[in-house]
Design an enzyme around this catalytic site. Sequence first.
Site, PDB file in Angstrom:
ATOM      1  N   HIS A  72      -0.539   2.243  -3.095  1.00 58.41           N
ATOM      2  CA  HIS A  72       0.805   2.745  -2.826  1.00 58.41           C
ATOM      3  C   HIS A  72       1.489   1.951  -1.720  1.00 58.41           C
ATOM      4  O   HIS A  72       0.831   1.389  -0.850  1.00 58.41           O
ATOM      5  CB  HIS A  72       0.743   4.214  -2.397  1.00 58.41           C
ATOM      6  CG  HIS A  72       0.101   5.104  -3.414  1.00 58.41           C
ATOM      7  ND1 HIS A  72      -0.647   6.188  -3.059  1.00 58.41           N
ATOM      8  CD2 HIS A  72       0.078   5.057  -4.766  1.00 58.41           C
ATOM      9  CE1 HIS A  72      -1.097   6.796  -4.156  1.00 58.41           C
ATOM     10  NE2 HIS A  72      -0.673   6.121  -5.202  1.00 58.41           N
ATOM     11  N   LYS A  74       0.772   2.222   8.457  1.00 64.67           N
ATOM     12  CA  LYS A  74      -0.154   3.356   8.424  1.00 64.67           C
ATOM     13  C   LYS A  74      -1.357   3.082   9.314  1.00 64.67           C
ATOM     14  O   LYS A  74      -1.832   1.954   9.391  1.00 64.67           O
ATOM     15  CB  LYS A  74      -0.669   3.601   7.000  1.00 64.67           C
ATOM     16  CG  LYS A  74       0.393   3.986   6.005  1.00 64.67           C
ATOM     17  CD  LYS A  74      -0.216   4.156   4.631  1.00 64.67           C
ATOM     18  CE  LYS A  74       0.834   4.517   3.601  1.00 64.67           C
ATOM     19  NZ  LYS A  74       0.237   4.631   2.251  1.00 64.67           N
ATOM     20  N   TYR A 131      -3.907  10.043   7.994  1.00 64.68           N
ATOM     21  CA  TYR A 131      -3.217   8.818   8.387  1.00 64.68           C
ATOM     22  C   TYR A 131      -1.846   9.118   8.971  1.00 64.68           C
ATOM     23  O   TYR A 131      -1.184  10.063   8.581  1.00 64.68           O
ATOM     24  CB  TYR A 131      -3.120   7.812   7.240  1.00 64.68           C
ATOM     25  CG  TYR A 131      -2.406   8.283   6.001  1.00 64.68           C
ATOM     26  CD1 TYR A 131      -1.076   7.954   5.782  1.00 64.68           C
ATOM     27  CD2 TYR A 131      -3.068   9.032   5.032  1.00 64.68           C
ATOM     28  CE1 TYR A 131      -0.412   8.356   4.633  1.00 64.68           C
ATOM     29  CE2 TYR A 131      -2.422   9.442   3.881  1.00 64.68           C
ATOM     30  CZ  TYR A 131      -1.095   9.106   3.691  1.00 64.68           C
ATOM     31  OH  TYR A 131      -0.448   9.513   2.556  1.00 64.68           O
ATOM     32  N   ASP A 136      -0.795   7.003 -10.805  1.00 66.75           N
ATOM     33  CA  ASP A 136      -1.587   5.796 -10.527  1.00 66.75           C
ATOM     34  C   ASP A 136      -2.112   5.140 -11.811  1.00 66.75           C
ATOM     35  O   ASP A 136      -2.265   3.926 -11.851  1.00 66.75           O
ATOM     36  CB  ASP A 136      -2.739   6.117  -9.579  1.00 66.75           C
ATOM     37  CG  ASP A 136      -2.265   6.429  -8.166  1.00 66.75           C
ATOM     38  OD1 ASP A 136      -1.096   6.149  -7.851  1.00 66.75           O
ATOM     39  OD2 ASP A 136      -3.072   6.960  -7.384  1.00 66.75           O
TER      40      ASP A 136
END
Length: 184
Positions: free
Chosen positions: A62, A72, A132, A169
Amino acid sequence: MNFTKTNLEGVLVVEPAVFGDHRGWFMETYNEAKFQDQSLGYKFVQDNQSYSAVKGTLRGLHFQLNPKAQTKLVRCTRGSIYDVAVDIRQGSPSYGKWFGIELTAENKKQLLIPKGFAHGFITLTEDVEVQYKCDELYSPECDGGILWNDPDIGIEWPINVTPVLSAKDEKAPLLKDVSHNFFY
């Protein structure tokens, strides 16, 4: 806090100092001043957590497009994952290259993934939690993805099972089919 460079410029392994005694342990997972000492002036604005019950769950690859691209800081707080960053910055000398690392609750390592990289992970155990931080809020209109097994990227996922994927996905495009007009 120790910062280790990887083969991809800007992608860093972050290892917090862990202080333990008979009661357990304490660690500082993020310290703005220490990041600024490394010339990493990120201001994290969103904290996320995911849970995966099944070994072989794959989330990603992603990314967020500009103007909402995200940096991130990823860590595994329960279980074990193989975490991957892929350079999607068109014109970069490492475009299409990837870096992977095992993050576990035990090793307490974190992966810093800057803007311009796709991110994904596969669970190596059952019962996995991942947390995250992001320096930009999630924006559905800027959301993007790349197929996890894109042969041009050639990620060597360290698990020999058919991954458990989301419908989104499963249908992600190859990197070469993603419009580069929106990249970095």
